[in-house]
Write a protein that holds these residues in place. Structure first.
Motif, mmCIF file in Angstrom:
data_model
loop_
_atom_site.group_PDB
_atom_site.id
_atom_site.type_symbol
_atom_site.label_atom_id
_atom_site.label_comp_id
_atom_site.label_asym_id
_atom_site.label_seq_id
_atom_site.Cartn_x
_atom_site.Cartn_y
_atom_site.Cartn_z
ATOM 1 N N ASN A 67 -58.214 55.926 -28.102
ATOM 2 C CA ASN A 67 -59.228 56.978 -28.250
ATOM 3 C C ASN A 67 -58.713 58.092 -29.172
ATOM 4 O O ASN A 67 -59.042 59.250 -29.021
ATOM 5 N N ASP A 109 -62.467 52.688 -29.841
ATOM 6 C CA ASP A 109 -62.537 53.530 -28.647
ATOM 7 C C ASP A 109 -63.260 52.766 -27.537
ATOM 8 O O ASP A 109 -64.449 52.488 -27.650
ATOM 9 N N THR A 123 -64.194 53.653 -24.602
ATOM 10 C CA THR A 123 -64.762 54.541 -23.589
ATOM 11 C C THR A 123 -66.025 53.973 -22.945
ATOM 12 O O THR A 123 -66.252 54.129 -21.746
#
Length: 468
Positions: free
Chosen positions: A7, A126, A128
């Protein structure tokens, strides 16, 4: 290209994948509209240090295609550190599709070019938006990288010209793959073919200065759940033999090794996917050339299982190689659960199913359903062609048990498969499928996330079949 899960915010460029402009801020919306960017599939638009990539849907294939367009665009820029951000909230983070789009979409064959492309880009993804834990994603990343590396290895093999890649080159490559992946590998030459009555395969290659090679790769896990055999046609070049192809028809015939190359590619990633099945790869590596000792139309050949074959066309050679390889596999390997063969066998399947679809033929509806499921998950396209009671008469011979070709082009993909069916033992009929990959294995244009030339057709399909 270096791909990592992170990230990080230390990047030169951020990639935004969107299917509409709703998630963009007002300034971005205005600029994108002024540039006529509508987030359509294939659209890529750079705004400062943000790259907007259009996607029509958020399914696996759409994501792969979107990222293939992305990496092709990026390869023309000087951006090196790149962060991938997925804007859509309804998108289930699909790491495998992102990786395949990036790696398969960025492939190019530049071995023989003076100016080569060196990809030094670092891609940060990323995670997430994923529901998976980091360790699961790390495993998925490594698995995806291994499969893509195998596909690109196959592309390299198929794209290599026949002067540089001939039967013994294929056996050397097989030994290299075996060494790296804990496989057994046995290689046999023409003396073995003669001594073991593999006269059909031997006849095809005997006019070449390159000795034919029968290659047997084996993957044997400690606790096997079953046994699968993969057989590949490896015509490292096909001139058509004495039934000589026209000049235009010989261009790209380096692709006639795609079947054996696909089998080699599948075998190369079994260890990486932790395959729980014993898998055997049988490759028939041969070069079909002309010369004073070439096999001829009107010849009668006797295959390994004793069936006599009338040669009506020396350009129908791949099925002769496969016939003996299928016989070898069934004689050598006991208790087979599945047996699949792969070949760029007929141009007719391109006419019937188009340029992008693998033709699949066999007797088992249940097995075809499993392949259909693997096709959907892998993204490879398959079409099923049916047998019927009337077509076998087309390959009947008056002087031998069977003819290797017919005078009619009607149903040529099916009749070629019916020829192979003669070399499948009765107990294995329902376990066998034939894959004619003549369409998608090699194309002279870019399509989806596939490059000009070889695509590695068959690898992802069977890897997903094995994983399921």
């Amino acid at each position: 290209m270096n791909i990592q899960l992170t990230n990080t915010r230390n990047f030169d460029l951020e990639i935004k994948v969107i299917k509409n402009l709703k998630k963009c801020n007002l300034e971005e919306k205005k600029l994108l509209k002024d540039l006529n960017f509508k987030a359509l599939e294939g659209q890529v638009q750079l705004l400062g240090n943000r790259l907007f990539v259009g996607v029509s849907k958020l399914k696996k294939e759409d994501i792969k295609i979107a990222f293939s367009h992305t990496i092709r665009f990026l390869n023309k820029t000087k951006f090196e550190k790149i962060n991938i951000s997925l804007v859509e909230e309804d998108f289930e983070f699909d790491l495998e599709s992102i990786i395949q789009g990036l790696i398969l979409g960025s492939y190019s064959f530049d071995t023989f070019k003076t100016k080569k492309h060196h990809n030094k880009k670092k891609i940060y993804i990323d995670p997430t938006g994923s529901s998976k834990i980091y360790e699961e994603l790390e495993t998925e990343l490594n698995l995806s990288l291994a499969v893509c590396q195998s596909v690109n290895m196959v592309r390299n093999i198929v794209n290599t010209p026949p002067e540089d890649f001939y039967p013994k080159t294929m056996s050397s490559k097989a030994l290299e793959v075996a060494s790296k992946n804990d496989l057994e590998c046995k290689v046999y030459g023409e003396e073995f073919l003669i001594n073991n009555n593999m006269n059909a395969m031997y006849a095809v290659g005997r006019a070449s200065r390159h000795e034919s090679q029968l290659i047997h790769l084996s993957y044997k896990p400690k606790a096997s759940k079953g046994k699968i055999v993969l057989v590949g046609k490896g015509l490292t070049y096909d001139s058509g033999g004495l039934s000589l192809k026209p000049a235009a028809g010989m261009v790209s015939m380096k692709c006639d090794k795609s079947g054996a190359s696909a089998v080699l590619g599948i075998m190369s990633c079994l260890k990486a996917i932790n395959c729980e099945y014993e898998v055997h790869g049988i490759l028939g590596a041969v070069e079909n050339m002309i010369g004073g000792n070439a096999f001829k139309p009107d010849d009668v050949l006797k295959a390994k299982n004793g069936i006599s074959i009338e040669v009506k066309n020396t350009d129908a050679e791949g099925r002769l190689v496969l016939a003996d390889c299928l016989c070898y596999a069934q004689d050598k390997i006991e208790d087979i659960d599945y047996i699949f063969d792969f070949a760029t066998l007929t141009g007719a399947c391109i006419i019937g199913l188009g340029e992008y679809t693998n033709a699949v033929l066999g007797h088992s509806g249940k097995l075809k359903k499993k392949i259909k499921k693997a096709a959907k998950s892998s993204g490879e396209l398959v079409g099923f062609l049916p047998f019927n009671r009337y077509l076998p008469t087309m390959i009947k011979s008056e002087v031998a048990d069977i003819a290797n070709s017919t005078s009619s082009k009607a149903g040529a993909t099916i009749t070629a498969s019916l020829f192979l069916d003669k070399f499948i033992k009765k107990e294995n009929k329902k376990k066998w499928l034939h894959f004619d990959i003549a369409g998608p294995a090699y194309r002279d244009k870019v399509w989806g996330y596939n490059p000009y030339g070889a695509t590695g057709a068959g690898v992802r399909l069977i890897v997903d079949f094995l994983r399921q």
